[in-house]
Each structure stands twice: as structure tokens, then as C-alpha cells.
Motif scaffolding. Structure first.
Motif, short mmCIF file in Angstrom:
data_model
loop_
_atom_site.label_atom_id
_atom_site.label_comp_id
_atom_site.label_asym_id
_atom_site.label_seq_id
_atom_site.Cartn_x
_atom_site.Cartn_y
_atom_site.Cartn_z
N PHE A 27 0.83 -1.20 0.00
CA PHE A 27 0.00 0.00 0.00
C PHE A 27 0.87 1.26 0.00
N ALA A 28 1.95 1.22 0.78
CA ALA A 28 2.84 2.38 0.86
C ALA A 28 3.53 2.62 -0.49
N GLU A 29 3.96 1.52 -1.12
CA GLU A 29 4.63 1.63 -2.43
C GLU A 29 3.70 2.22 -3.48
N ARG A 30 2.41 1.85 -3.40
CA ARG A 30 1.46 2.31 -4.41
C ARG A 30 0.78 3.62 -4.02
N GLY A 31 1.14 4.13 -2.84
CA GLY A 31 0.57 5.40 -2.40
C GLY A 31 -0.92 5.33 -2.08
N VAL A 32 -1.36 4.21 -1.54
CA VAL A 32 -2.76 4.06 -1.16
C VAL A 32 -2.90 4.18 0.35
N VAL A 33 -3.85 4.99 0.80
CA VAL A 33 -4.17 5.06 2.23
C VAL A 33 -5.30 4.08 2.48
N VAL A 34 -5.17 3.27 3.52
CA VAL A 34 -6.17 2.23 3.78
C VAL A 34 -6.82 2.43 5.15
N MET A 35 -8.15 2.48 5.12
CA MET A 35 -8.92 2.60 6.37
C MET A 35 -9.68 1.30 6.61
N ASN A 36 -9.54 0.78 7.83
CA ASN A 36 -10.27 -0.41 8.25
C ASN A 36 -11.48 0.06 9.06
N LEU A 37 -12.67 -0.04 8.46
CA LEU A 37 -13.90 0.48 9.06
C LEU A 37 -14.63 -0.63 9.82
N MET A 38 -14.79 -0.43 11.11
CA MET A 38 -15.35 -1.49 11.95
C MET A 38 -16.56 -0.97 12.75
N GLY A 39 -17.28 -1.88 13.37
CA GLY A 39 -18.44 -1.50 14.18
C GLY A 39 -19.43 -2.66 14.24
N SER A 40 -20.40 -2.54 15.14
CA SER A 40 -21.41 -3.60 15.31
C SER A 40 -22.27 -3.75 14.06
N PRO A 41 -22.95 -4.91 13.93
CA PRO A 41 -23.96 -5.01 12.88
C PRO A 41 -25.05 -3.97 13.15
N GLY A 42 -25.41 -3.22 12.14
CA GLY A 42 -26.49 -2.25 12.32
C GLY A 42 -26.06 -0.91 12.88
N SER A 43 -24.75 -0.71 13.06
CA SER A 43 -24.28 0.57 13.60
C SER A 43 -24.33 1.66 12.53
N GLY A 44 -24.45 1.24 11.27
CA GLY A 44 -24.56 2.22 10.18
C GLY A 44 -23.30 2.37 9.35
N LYS A 45 -22.44 1.35 9.38
CA LYS A 45 -21.18 1.41 8.62
C LYS A 45 -21.43 1.63 7.13
N THR A 46 -22.33 0.82 6.56
CA THR A 46 -22.52 0.88 5.11
C THR A 46 -23.19 2.19 4.70
N THR A 47 -24.16 2.64 5.48
CA THR A 47 -24.82 3.92 5.17
C THR A 47 -23.82 5.06 5.28
N LEU A 48 -23.00 5.03 6.32
CA LEU A 48 -21.97 6.06 6.48
C LEU A 48 -21.03 6.06 5.28
N LEU A 49 -20.69 4.85 4.84
CA LEU A 49 -19.81 4.69 3.69
C LEU A 49 -20.46 5.30 2.44
N GLU A 50 -21.74 5.01 2.23
CA GLU A 50 -22.46 5.57 1.08
C GLU A 50 -22.41 7.09 1.10
N LYS A 51 -22.71 7.65 2.26
CA LYS A 51 -22.74 9.12 2.39
C LYS A 51 -21.35 9.72 2.22
N THR A 52 -20.34 8.98 2.69
CA THR A 52 -18.96 9.44 2.56
C THR A 52 -18.53 9.43 1.09
N LEU A 53 -18.89 8.35 0.40
CA LEU A 53 -18.49 8.21 -1.01
C LEU A 53 -19.10 9.32 -1.86
N VAL A 54 -20.39 9.61 -1.62
CA VAL A 54 -21.06 10.67 -2.38
C VAL A 54 -20.29 11.99 -2.26
#
Lengths: 112, 218
Positions: free
Chosen positions: B27-54
Motif C-alpha cells: 500500500f505504501a509503495e502504491r501510495g494508497v491510504v487504507v482505512m479499516n472500518l469497523m463496528g457492530s452489525p447495524g451501527s450504520g457502517k454501510t450507510t456512512l460509507l455511502e454518504k462518505t463516497l457521495v
């Protein structure tokens, strides 16, 4: 339930060590587990007891040593053993940096 | 038979950590920053991701790895946001490990990505234990889960650089004590960054996305 993964890794490490030393039977595996390693010992033992069947570790028991959480202050350098998850230095206004308590180690394998 | 004590002092997660180190190097060689997104089922990870991507899709190049027990439901949602998404099904496994990420990355063009977001399996325990080679971990805690969670699941909050207190709009309808939750988070992890977010109302999303952009720029 990542304890099943941990148990599998422990078994593989022990079996590999026994094989390298031409041992046929493992009867004890010593582990060091930190208090903050996120391991449920009962779940680990249960998984291990299921996985060890029909392997050279069939009769093996886990000898588990727990390591308390200790941390060092980034300002005054004092070392504290933590009873609760408070990472502010009780002696000054520094922040405590975790020193031990995250250990996940296979210490030794007793075999013959 | 001769009794033998073999001294080992071997890390139980050593095999995973070795692959994680390889991932991190790649990842460092290719210049990619990597985030590991965690949380309980139903905490809203995917929705947060959708809103973040937009909000970020026009500014930086993003790809997503979706960890899910059995389905491709989340991956389908993310695909609609117009970013490349790789689905990993753990088939009941409670976390992603470094080898799964290594394999998933073979079908990604890392040179074309600025930010790789890995949405881990919904779980507050196991994902914290497995290094996947990320630059930083983020944990989503939703208001309805209760303010006692940081101290009940200390490892994940200790390991995460940032916590999102999500569904903050539901605060008036619960007994969630915001001050106590913040205090617990800070005593456990004095340098942790905290955002209060709501994906329905949009609260805090701008600040969160600005912070994330800064992480990528660095």
C-alpha cells in the motif's frame, strides 16, 4: 469467536514444533495471554479441545499465563499497572502508553 | 520416550501479522491510504460509507472492500455510488484477516486508487485483533447501542484512531449519556478523534469527510 482461529494457530504452531523435534506426542502447550488481548479463555480452551482430536496433541492441555496491563507515562516515565482502562497518568498530566497486556504467545511445547 | 520442553515464544497471530506487513508495504509503495472500518452489525457502517463516497467520489479515487458473512447486499449498495468494490464473503467468519485482503487486492489496480476503505464484518470484538495492513482503524458506535460500549469492548476503541458516534439524531429518544461516552473514550484512548454523525440528517458528515481527505493528503 476469533478464539477458534487462535486455537487453530496455536495447534499448528505446536504441531510444527513437535514435528521439527521428532516428538510424537504433545502433552502441554504454554501460552502467554495479555489481559487486554481480547481473548475469552473458555472459548479458546473449548475450540482447542475440539481441534486437537486425532492429532499428536490429542492429550494436550493449555497452560495459560495472563499478563496484566501495564503502561508507561509519556511525560514522567513512571510505569503503572492498570486496574481500569484509564490511560491518563495518575502522577502528572501525561498520557500512558501501553507496555504490556496485548501478548498472544505460544511460550513452550512439552512433548515426548 | 524422552520428555522435551521446546521453548518457542512465538506470536499466535504471527502468520497474519507477516501478511499484514506485506500488505502495508504494498500500500505504501502504491501510495494508497487504507482505512479499516469497523463496528457492530447495524451501527450504520454501510450507510456512512455511502454518504462518505457521495461527498468524496469527485475529489479522490476510492475503492472499497466489503466484508460480509454471506451476502453481496452491501457491495451492491456501494457499487451504486460509482466506486469499484470487491466483495469478500467470510462464510460465517467473524472478521477479515490479512490474507483475505491480500487476495482481494490482486483484482484491484492499486496505482489508480488514493483511498481504500475496507468495511469489516459487523462485530466489536474480533476485527480489532486482526491487522490487515491498514493505515488506521475507524470504529462506528451508534447511539442505540448504548454509552457503555467503549469500556465493554475496550480493545477496538483503543486500536481505532477515530470513533464515529453515529445516529446522533436519535440521542433525544434514548438514555445514551453523550458526556459519559466521550469521557470513557478519552480515558481509554486520550488521542482518539471523535465525530458525532447522522446519516439521515447529515450532521457531522462534512467534518468527517474533511478529516478523511486530510488523512489521504498526508
Amino acid at each position: 469467536m476469533h478464539e477458534a482461529t487462535l486455537a487453530e494457530n496455536i495447534l499448528n504452531i505446536a504441531l510444527e514444533a513437535a514435528k521439527q523435534n521428532q516428538a510424537a506426542k504433545i502433552f502441554k502447550i504454554g501460552l502467554t495471554l495479555g489481559e487486554m488481548a481480547g481473548v475469552e479463555v473458555e472459548a479458546l480452551t473449548l475450540s482447542f479441545d475440539v481441534l486437537k482430536k486425532n492429532t499428536p496433541a490429542d492429550g494436550a492441555e493449555l497452560a495459560i499465563k495472563r499478563v496484566p496491563i501495564s503502561a508507561v507515562c509519556n511525560k514522567c516515565g513512571k510505569i503503572f499497572q492498570l486496574e481500569s482502562y484509564n490511560f491518563f497518568c495518575p502522577a502528572c498530566d501525561g498520557i500512558l502508553i501501553l507496555q504490556s497486556g496485548r501478548e498472544l504467545l505460544v511460550d513452550f511445547v512439552d512433548c515426548e | 520416550m524422552i520428555k522435551l520442553e521446546i521453548k518457542l515464544m512465538k506470536n499466535i497471530l504471527g502468520a497474519n501479522d507477516e501478511i499484514a506487513a506485506l500488505n502495508r508495504k504494498l500500500f505504501a509503495e502504491r501510495g494508497v491510504v487504507v482505512m479499516n472500518l469497523m463496528g457492530s452489525p447495524g451501527s450504520g457502517k454501510t450507510t456512512l460509507l455511502e454518504k462518505t463516497l457521495v461527498r468524496l467520489v469527485d475529489k479522490i479515487k476510492i475503492a472499497v472492500i466489503e466484508g460480509d458473512l454471506f451476502t453481496a447486499k452491501d457491495a451492491e449498495r456501494i457499487e451504486r455510488a460509482g466506486v469499484e468494490v470487491i466483495q469478500i464473503n467470510t462464510a460465517g467468519g467473524c472478521h477479515l484477516d490479512a490474507a483475505m485482503i491480500q487476495k482481494a487486492c490482486t483484482s484491484l489496480d492499486l496505482n489508480a486508487i488514493d483511498l481504500l476503505i475496507v468495511e469489516n464484518v459487523g462485530n466489536l470484538v474480533c476485527p480489532a485483533e486482526f491487522d490487515i495492513g491498514e493505515n488506521f482503524k475507524a470504529v462506528v458506535l451508534s447511539i442505540t447501542e448504548g454509552d457503555d460500549k467503549p469500556l465493554k469492548y475496550p480493545l477496538i476503541f483503543k486500536e481505532s484512531e477515530v470513533t464515529l458516534l453515529n445516529k446522533i439524531d436519535l440521542l433525544p429518544f434514548t438514555n445514551f449519556d453523550l458526556r459519559s461516552a466521550r469521557e470513557d473514550l478519552i480515558t481509554l484512548h486520550p488521542t482518539i478523534k471523535i465525530f458525532e454523525t447522522s446519516c439521515t440528517g447529515g450532521t457531522g458528515l462534512e467534518d468527517w469527510c474533511t478529516w478523511l481527505l486530510q488523512k489521504v493528503a498526508r
